[in-house]
Scaffold this motif. Sequence first.
Motif, PDB file in Angstrom:
ATOM      1  N   LYS A 247     -24.341  10.468  -5.048  1.00  0.00           N
ATOM      2  CA  LYS A 247     -23.361  11.319  -5.716  1.00  0.00           C
ATOM      3  C   LYS A 247     -23.110  12.498  -4.795  1.00  0.00           C
ATOM      4  O   LYS A 247     -24.042  13.208  -4.418  1.00  0.00           O
ATOM      5  CB  LYS A 247     -23.899  11.788  -7.067  1.00  0.00           C
ATOM      6  N   GLU A 248     -21.878  12.664  -4.388  1.00  0.00           N
ATOM      7  CA  GLU A 248     -21.550  13.697  -3.406  1.00  0.00           C
ATOM      8  C   GLU A 248     -20.521  14.668  -3.968  1.00  0.00           C
ATOM      9  O   GLU A 248     -19.606  14.270  -4.671  1.00  0.00           O
ATOM     10  CB  GLU A 248     -20.937  13.051  -2.140  1.00  0.00           C
ATOM     11  N   GLU A 249     -20.670  15.920  -3.585  1.00  0.00           N
ATOM     12  CA  GLU A 249     -19.655  16.894  -3.954  1.00  0.00           C
ATOM     13  C   GLU A 249     -18.352  16.526  -3.257  1.00  0.00           C
ATOM     14  O   GLU A 249     -18.353  16.179  -2.074  1.00  0.00           O
ATOM     15  CB  GLU A 249     -20.097  18.296  -3.538  1.00  0.00           C
ATOM     16  N   PHE A 250     -17.254  16.607  -4.002  1.00  0.00           N
ATOM     17  CA  PHE A 250     -15.972  16.242  -3.408  1.00  0.00           C
ATOM     18  C   PHE A 250     -15.363  17.433  -2.683  1.00  0.00           C
ATOM     19  O   PHE A 250     -15.175  18.504  -3.264  1.00  0.00           O
ATOM     20  CB  PHE A 250     -14.995  15.733  -4.470  1.00  0.00           C
ATOM     21  N   LYS A 251     -15.074  17.236  -1.409  1.00  0.00           N
ATOM     22  CA  LYS A 251     -14.362  18.260  -0.632  1.00  0.00           C
ATOM     23  C   LYS A 251     -13.185  17.577   0.047  1.00  0.00           C
ATOM     24  O   LYS A 251     -13.368  16.627   0.812  1.00  0.00           O
ATOM     25  CB  LYS A 251     -15.288  18.867   0.428  1.00  0.00           C
ATOM     26  N   SER A 252     -12.003  18.054  -0.242  1.00  0.00           N
ATOM     27  CA  SER A 252     -10.831  17.425   0.360  1.00  0.00           C
ATOM     28  C   SER A 252     -10.652  17.917   1.788  1.00  0.00           C
ATOM     29  O   SER A 252     -11.144  18.988   2.155  1.00  0.00           O
ATOM     30  CB  SER A 252      -9.588  17.719  -0.479  1.00  0.00           C
ATOM     31  N   ILE A 253      -9.952  17.132   2.579  1.00  0.00           N
ATOM     32  CA  ILE A 253      -9.721  17.483   3.978  1.00  0.00           C
ATOM     33  C   ILE A 253      -8.864  18.747   4.054  1.00  0.00           C
ATOM     34  O   ILE A 253      -9.192  19.691   4.762  1.00  0.00           O
ATOM     35  CB  ILE A 253      -9.018  16.318   4.705  1.00  0.00           C
ATOM     36  N   ASP A 254      -7.785  18.741   3.283  1.00  0.00           N
ATOM     37  CA  ASP A 254      -6.936  19.933   3.215  1.00  0.00           C
ATOM     38  C   ASP A 254      -7.203  20.631   1.891  1.00  0.00           C
ATOM     39  O   ASP A 254      -7.253  19.978   0.850  1.00  0.00           O
ATOM     40  CB  ASP A 254      -5.455  19.544   3.285  1.00  0.00           C
ATOM     41  N   ASP A 255      -7.351  21.943   1.932  1.00  0.00           N
ATOM     42  CA  ASP A 255      -7.603  22.702   0.706  1.00  0.00           C
ATOM     43  C   ASP A 255      -6.547  22.420  -0.351  1.00  0.00           C
ATOM     44  O   ASP A 255      -5.348  22.531  -0.082  1.00  0.00           O
ATOM     45  CB  ASP A 255      -7.591  24.206   1.021  1.00  0.00           C
ATOM     46  N   GLY A 256      -7.010  22.045  -1.523  1.00  0.00           N
ATOM     47  CA  GLY A 256      -6.083  21.907  -2.640  1.00  0.00           C
ATOM     48  C   GLY A 256      -5.229  20.657  -2.602  1.00  0.00           C
ATOM     49  O   GLY A 256      -4.372  20.467  -3.460  1.00  0.00           O
ATOM     50  N   LYS A 257      -5.459  19.797  -1.614  1.00  0.00           N
ATOM     51  CA  LYS A 257      -4.655  18.575  -1.538  1.00  0.00           C
ATOM     52  C   LYS A 257      -5.559  17.361  -1.392  1.00  0.00           C
ATOM     53  O   LYS A 257      -6.567  17.424  -0.690  1.00  0.00           O
ATOM     54  CB  LYS A 257      -3.705  18.632  -0.333  1.00  0.00           C
ATOM     55  N   VAL A 258      -5.186  16.279  -2.044  1.00  0.00           N
ATOM     56  CA  VAL A 258      -5.950  15.040  -1.928  1.00  0.00           C
ATOM     57  C   VAL A 258      -5.013  13.921  -1.498  1.00  0.00           C
ATOM     58  O   VAL A 258      -3.933  13.745  -2.063  1.00  0.00           O
ATOM     59  CB  VAL A 258      -6.600  14.649  -3.271  1.00  0.00           C
ATOM     60  N   ARG A 259      -5.459  13.172  -0.519  1.00  0.00           N
ATOM     61  CA  ARG A 259      -4.714  11.975  -0.117  1.00  0.00           C
ATOM     62  C   ARG A 259      -5.565  10.760  -0.483  1.00  0.00           C
ATOM     63  O   ARG A 259      -6.704  10.635  -0.035  1.00  0.00           O
ATOM     64  CB  ARG A 259      -4.443  11.994   1.390  1.00  0.00           C
ATOM     65  N   MET A 260      -5.026   9.899  -1.313  1.00  0.00           N
ATOM     66  CA  MET A 260      -5.808   8.741  -1.749  1.00  0.00           C
ATOM     67  C   MET A 260      -5.024   7.441  -1.661  1.00  0.00           C
ATOM     68  O   MET A 260      -3.816   7.395  -1.860  1.00  0.00           O
ATOM     69  CB  MET A 260      -6.350   8.945  -3.170  1.00  0.00           C
ATOM     70  N   TYR A 261      -5.783   6.389  -1.350  1.00  0.00           N
ATOM     71  CA  TYR A 261      -5.209   5.047  -1.237  1.00  0.00           C
ATOM     72  C   TYR A 261      -5.854   4.183  -2.305  1.00  0.00           C
ATOM     73  O   TYR A 261      -7.080   4.165  -2.441  1.00  0.00           O
ATOM     74  CB  TYR A 261      -5.501   4.467   0.148  1.00  0.00           C
ATOM     75  N   THR A 262      -5.036   3.490  -3.066  1.00  0.00           N
ATOM     76  CA  THR A 262      -5.571   2.675  -4.157  1.00  0.00           C
ATOM     77  C   THR A 262      -5.052   1.252  -3.987  1.00  0.00           C
ATOM     78  O   THR A 262      -3.846   1.033  -3.864  1.00  0.00           O
ATOM     79  CB  THR A 262      -5.107   3.238  -5.514  1.00  0.00           C
ATOM     80  N   CYS A 263      -5.973   0.315  -3.948  1.00  0.00           N
ATOM     81  CA  CYS A 263      -5.594  -1.063  -3.724  1.00  0.00           C
ATOM     82  C   CYS A 263      -4.752  -1.581  -4.884  1.00  0.00           C
ATOM     83  O   CYS A 263      -5.167  -1.541  -6.034  1.00  0.00           O
ATOM     84  CB  CYS A 263      -6.822  -1.942  -3.549  1.00  0.00           C
ATOM     85  N   GLY A 264      -3.581  -2.063  -4.576  1.00  0.00           N
ATOM     86  CA  GLY A 264      -2.651  -2.491  -5.613  1.00  0.00           C
ATOM     87  C   GLY A 264      -2.653  -3.986  -5.823  1.00  0.00           C
ATOM     88  O   GLY A 264      -3.528  -4.698  -5.334  1.00  0.00           O
ATOM     89  N   PRO A 265      -1.671  -4.483  -6.543  1.00  0.00           N
ATOM     90  CA  PRO A 265      -1.652  -5.889  -6.935  1.00  0.00           C
ATOM     91  C   PRO A 265      -1.048  -6.801  -5.872  1.00  0.00           C
ATOM     92  O   PRO A 265      -0.277  -6.366  -5.028  1.00  0.00           O
ATOM     93  CB  PRO A 265      -0.725  -5.876  -8.157  1.00  0.00           C
ATOM     94  N   THR A 266      -1.417  -8.061  -5.936  1.00  0.00           N
ATOM     95  CA  THR A 266      -0.675  -9.110  -5.252  1.00  0.00           C
ATOM     96  C   THR A 266       0.357  -9.594  -6.258  1.00  0.00           C
ATOM     97  O   THR A 266      -0.010 -10.063  -7.338  1.00  0.00           O
ATOM     98  CB  THR A 266      -1.607 -10.268  -4.858  1.00  0.00           C
ATOM     99  N   ILE A 267       1.628  -9.422  -5.925  1.00  0.00           N
ATOM    100  CA  ILE A 267       2.663  -9.671  -6.941  1.00  0.00           C
ATOM    101  C   ILE A 267       3.116 -11.128  -6.912  1.00  0.00           C
ATOM    102  O   ILE A 267       4.256 -11.439  -6.571  1.00  0.00           O
ATOM    103  CB  ILE A 267       3.844  -8.694  -6.786  1.00  0.00           C
ATOM    104  N   TYR A 268       2.206 -11.997  -7.292  1.00  0.00           N
ATOM    105  CA  TYR A 268       2.514 -13.425  -7.341  1.00  0.00           C
ATOM    106  C   TYR A 268       2.503 -13.933  -8.774  1.00  0.00           C
ATOM    107  O   TYR A 268       2.781 -15.102  -9.026  1.00  0.00           O
ATOM    108  CB  TYR A 268       1.505 -14.225  -6.505  1.00  0.00           C
ATOM    109  N   ASP A 269       2.154 -13.059  -9.717  1.00  0.00           N
ATOM    110  CA  ASP A 269       2.054 -13.459 -11.122  1.00  0.00           C
ATOM    111  C   ASP A 269       1.944 -12.159 -11.928  1.00  0.00           C
ATOM    112  O   ASP A 269       1.903 -11.083 -11.360  1.00  0.00           O
ATOM    113  CB  ASP A 269       0.791 -14.320 -11.317  1.00  0.00           C
ATOM    114  N   PHE A 270       1.884 -12.278 -13.251  1.00  0.00           N
ATOM    115  CA  PHE A 270       1.662 -11.091 -14.060  1.00  0.00           C
ATOM    116  C   PHE A 270       0.225 -10.619 -13.852  1.00  0.00           C
ATOM    117  O   PHE A 270      -0.690 -11.438 -13.801  1.00  0.00           O
ATOM    118  CB  PHE A 270       1.886 -11.394 -15.540  1.00  0.00           C
ATOM    119  N   ALA A 271       0.045  -9.319 -13.753  1.00  0.00           N
ATOM    120  CA  ALA A 271      -1.309  -8.782 -13.603  1.00  0.00           C
ATOM    121  C   ALA A 271      -2.058  -8.959 -14.922  1.00  0.00           C
ATOM    122  O   ALA A 271      -1.462  -8.967 -15.996  1.00  0.00           O
ATOM    123  CB  ALA A 271      -1.244  -7.309 -13.229  1.00  0.00           C
ATOM    124  N   HIS A 272      -3.384  -9.132 -14.841  1.00  0.00           N
ATOM    125  CA  HIS A 272      -4.181  -9.291 -16.063  1.00  0.00           C
ATOM    126  C   HIS A 272      -4.930  -7.999 -16.380  1.00  0.00           C
ATOM    127  O   HIS A 272      -4.927  -7.060 -15.584  1.00  0.00           O
ATOM    128  CB  HIS A 272      -5.119 -10.487 -15.945  1.00  0.00           C
TER     129      HIS A 272
END
Length: 465
Positions: A13-38
């Motif tokens: 468990k780590e304290e969160f410190k963003s690279i830039d003060d007050g800003k967060v850049r995040m990448y979230t793995c999205g869907p493969t759009i070959y069907d309806f998501a479950h």
Amino acid sequence: MALRFINTRTRQKEEFKSIDDGKVRMYTCGPTIYDFAHIGNFRAYVFEDLLRRYLKYRGYEVTQVMNLTDIDDKIIRSVKEQNIGLKDYTNQFKAAFFEDLDALGIERAEYYPAATDHIDEMVEMIQKLLTKGHAYKADGSVYFKISSFPQYGSLSHMKLEDLKAGARVAADEYEKDSVSDFALWKGWDEADGPVFWETPLGKGRPGWHIECSAMSTKYLGETFDINTGGVDNIFPHHENEIAQSECASGKTFANYWMHCEHLIVEGTKMSKSLGNFYTLRDITGKGYSPIAVRYLLLSTHYRQQLNFTFAGLDGAKAAVERLVDFRRNLQAVDGDTDSPEFPALLEQAYTGFQECLDDDLNASGALGEVFNFVKETNRLMADKKLSTSDAKQAVEAIDKFDTVIGVLPQAEESLDDDIQKLIDDRLAARQDKDFAKADSIRDQLLEMGIVLEDTAKGTVWKRKL
RNA sequence: GGCCGGUUAGCCAAGUGGUAAGGCGGAGGUCUGCAAAACCUCUAUUCUCCGGUUCGAAUCCGGAACCGGCCUCCA
């Protein structure tokens, strides 16, 4: 206490410190759009929405990227079978995906890059890896050379030699130097049919992992704050992303890795053969509210397996109704004397809510704090000890919490004229003591999704969830 | 075989050393024309099991049982 997360890479468990003060850049793995998501997919997206919303609650400006994978084996197969264009095929599921996101109250990310719109960026990164000696060509394809990256396995904590080799290695991959090496670029073969790109690497299509590396670099830079996904992504997908990205850039890829556990259904894995495989549409088709689904997905800590049951969904619905009713009942409060007890309740709710979510997004704990506040405030309300000013502050608090929870109706709804007329008719019938007629109208409204409450201050209505 | 989680009331689910949050359900009650809605009260002497550490353990250590996940394109 500061905001802190369990980082999959360090398992601490780590304290969160963003690279830039007050800003967060995040990448979230999205869907493969070959069907309806479950709903298992949506568990991940709701978790990511919780993360995003809470970062904003804590004052961060968030830049979120969610990729749309619109090229893979299953898509190619369907495109060939149906003889339609790649985009024509994927667009229908892309549209459905966004409809489902909206239904679940998931906020939009800043970017939704599609893999096939970023072939150039992927090719560029692969060329860089070739130049640096981290990749090699074989039989028209390009593979990543895992032996060139000694830190491989640092995320999943698995040693290469421990991996059980062989089971899923396709026949066309015998040209690889090592069985663990993975494809960056797949040379075209007949099975791909019309799906290919002519590039400096040759005719073919990108491997799966490279899109996330290339697109995250483009929109978030070579190093960004948070990368997330489901636990199944830890290996091999995220491990491979790290290898590609860090070899290409020479820099740390992402500072924090957060993974949510899987959803299981009625105690067992969701699968089509068991008949317990649900899309969001399957569930709303049974008459359930997507907001109840959101609540259910949110109410178990993201690092715990979530047991989805219809009994649980009924419970989630009732819990959301309790919050909605609480907020509405507060608005009818009319009192001059402030409650001496209320300020402490309010303070506890705010601090408790934040302390729970600060601690690795403990949503269950935060909801517990909210419901404690609801119960105590309801008690004051029932005893007529709450002032109009107290009630106003309570509404503000609930609205503030809901910027994270996201289950309250967004706007005051208005009623259709014919429904309003039925309510008026029932009122008239009640005044005439024609209760049979009044109850019949009430039942009729209920079927239309309108629930009536006869209170001391008159009849109020609400929409059934 | 390697790695990772989990086991808390009828159900769901927090809690990582100080004596069991919360939600649903259930049982009582207030209000009501009402079996409606809303609201209130009550609902685990106990945390899978067996040892150990400690003044004190659901929480730490050791062992066992059971459940689930990952181990090459599944969130």
